[in-house]
Scaffold this motif. Structure first.
Motif, PDB file in Angstrom:
ATOM      1  N   ARG A  78       0.802  -1.201  -0.040  1.00 41.17           N
ATOM      2  CA  ARG A  78      -0.113  -0.191   0.099  1.00 41.17           C
ATOM      3  C   ARG A  78       0.835   1.175   0.111  1.00 41.17           C
ATOM      4  O   ARG A  78       0.730   2.390  -0.936  1.00 41.17           O
ATOM      5  CB  ARG A  78      -0.908   0.049   1.181  1.00 41.17           C
ATOM      6  N   PHE A  79       2.050   1.205   0.735  1.00 44.19           N
ATOM      7  CA  PHE A  79       2.988   2.600   0.988  1.00 44.19           C
ATOM      8  C   PHE A  79       3.592   2.727  -0.559  1.00 44.19           C
ATOM      9  O   PHE A  79       3.567   3.539  -1.033  1.00 44.19           O
ATOM     10  CB  PHE A  79       3.833   2.191   1.823  1.00 44.19           C
ATOM     11  N   ASN A  80       4.160   1.522  -1.139  1.00 48.45           N
ATOM     12  CA  ASN A  80       4.661   1.605  -2.325  1.00 48.45           C
ATOM     13  C   ASN A  80       3.955   2.037  -3.602  1.00 48.45           C
ATOM     14  O   ASN A  80       4.395   2.651  -4.527  1.00 48.45           O
ATOM     15  CB  ASN A  80       5.449   0.265  -2.758  1.00 48.45           C
ATOM     16  N   THR A  81       2.492   1.836  -3.515  1.00 47.58           N
ATOM     17  CA  THR A  81       1.782   2.128  -4.463  1.00 47.58           C
ATOM     18  C   THR A  81       0.972   3.557  -4.184  1.00 47.58           C
ATOM     19  O   THR A  81      -0.028   3.854  -4.932  1.00 47.58           O
ATOM     20  CB  THR A  81       0.665   1.125  -5.020  1.00 47.58           C
ATOM     21  N   ARG A  82       1.386   4.085  -2.840  1.00 51.59           N
ATOM     22  CA  ARG A  82       0.896   5.536  -2.741  1.00 51.59           C
ATOM     23  C   ARG A  82      -0.653   5.264  -2.348  1.00 51.59           C
ATOM     24  O   ARG A  82      -1.284   6.229  -2.386  1.00 51.59           O
ATOM     25  CB  ARG A  82       1.009   6.438  -3.486  1.00 51.59           C
ATOM     26  N   ALA A  83      -1.155   4.286  -1.985  1.00 49.55           N
ATOM     27  CA  ALA A  83      -2.385   3.901  -1.592  1.00 49.55           C
ATOM     28  C   ALA A  83      -2.541   4.391  -0.200  1.00 49.55           C
ATOM     29  O   ALA A  83      -3.887   4.295   0.457  1.00 49.55           O
ATOM     30  CB  ALA A  83      -3.059   2.387  -1.780  1.00 49.55           C
ATOM     31  N   THR A  84      -1.668   4.987   0.595  1.00 45.40           N
ATOM     32  CA  THR A  84      -1.695   5.204   2.051  1.00 45.40           C
ATOM     33  C   THR A  84      -1.014   6.529   1.963  1.00 45.40           C
ATOM     34  O   THR A  84       0.023   6.685   1.252  1.00 45.40           O
ATOM     35  CB  THR A  84      -1.317   4.175   3.009  1.00 45.40           C
ATOM     36  N   ASP A  85      -1.025   7.249   3.109  1.00 38.26           N
ATOM     37  CA  ASP A  85      -0.343   8.514   3.253  1.00 38.26           C
ATOM     38  C   ASP A  85       0.744   8.311   3.974  1.00 38.26           C
ATOM     39  O   ASP A  85       1.802   9.171   4.244  1.00 38.26           O
ATOM     40  CB  ASP A  85      -1.077   9.572   4.110  1.00 38.26           C
ATOM     41  N   GLY A  86       1.201   6.954   4.474  1.00 36.25           N
ATOM     42  CA  GLY A  86       2.465   6.679   5.025  1.00 36.25           C
ATOM     43  C   GLY A  86       2.442   6.668   6.547  1.00 36.25           C
ATOM     44  O   GLY A  86       3.299   5.931   7.154  1.00 36.25           O
ATOM     45  N   SER A  87       1.280   7.016   7.327  1.00 40.31           N
ATOM     46  CA  SER A  87       1.143   6.935   8.570  1.00 40.31           C
ATOM     47  C   SER A  87       1.026   5.431   9.148  1.00 40.31           C
ATOM     48  O   SER A  87       1.514   4.964  10.140  1.00 40.31           O
ATOM     49  CB  SER A  87      -0.081   7.657   8.979  1.00 40.31           C
TER      50      SER A  87
END
Length: 60
Positions: free
Chosen positions: A33-42
């Motif tokens: 999810r982080f690598n595909t920017r599906a999340t803000d990183g939090s």
């Protein structure tokens, strides 16, 4: 620390009971999810904190 993401809460529960397969799966899912920017990183930041503070199998 107060964890807000369900995946992190699940990771902590699995790590405390010594379930390596589940912890590995959750790490892979959160990083995807982080690598595909599906999340803000939090979520990844919380997971990183949990990996550093929760001891594997501490509830055994």
């Amino acid at each position: 620390m107060q964890y807000t993401h369900q995946a992190v809460k699940n990771y902590i529960a699995a790590k405390k009971r010594g379930d390596r397969a589940t912890t590995d799966r959750i790490i892979n899912e959160v990083m995807a999810r982080f690598n595909t920017r599906a999340t803000d990183g939090s979520e990844a930041a919380e997971l990183h904190e949990a990996t550093m503070t929760v001891r594997f199998g501490e509830d055994l």
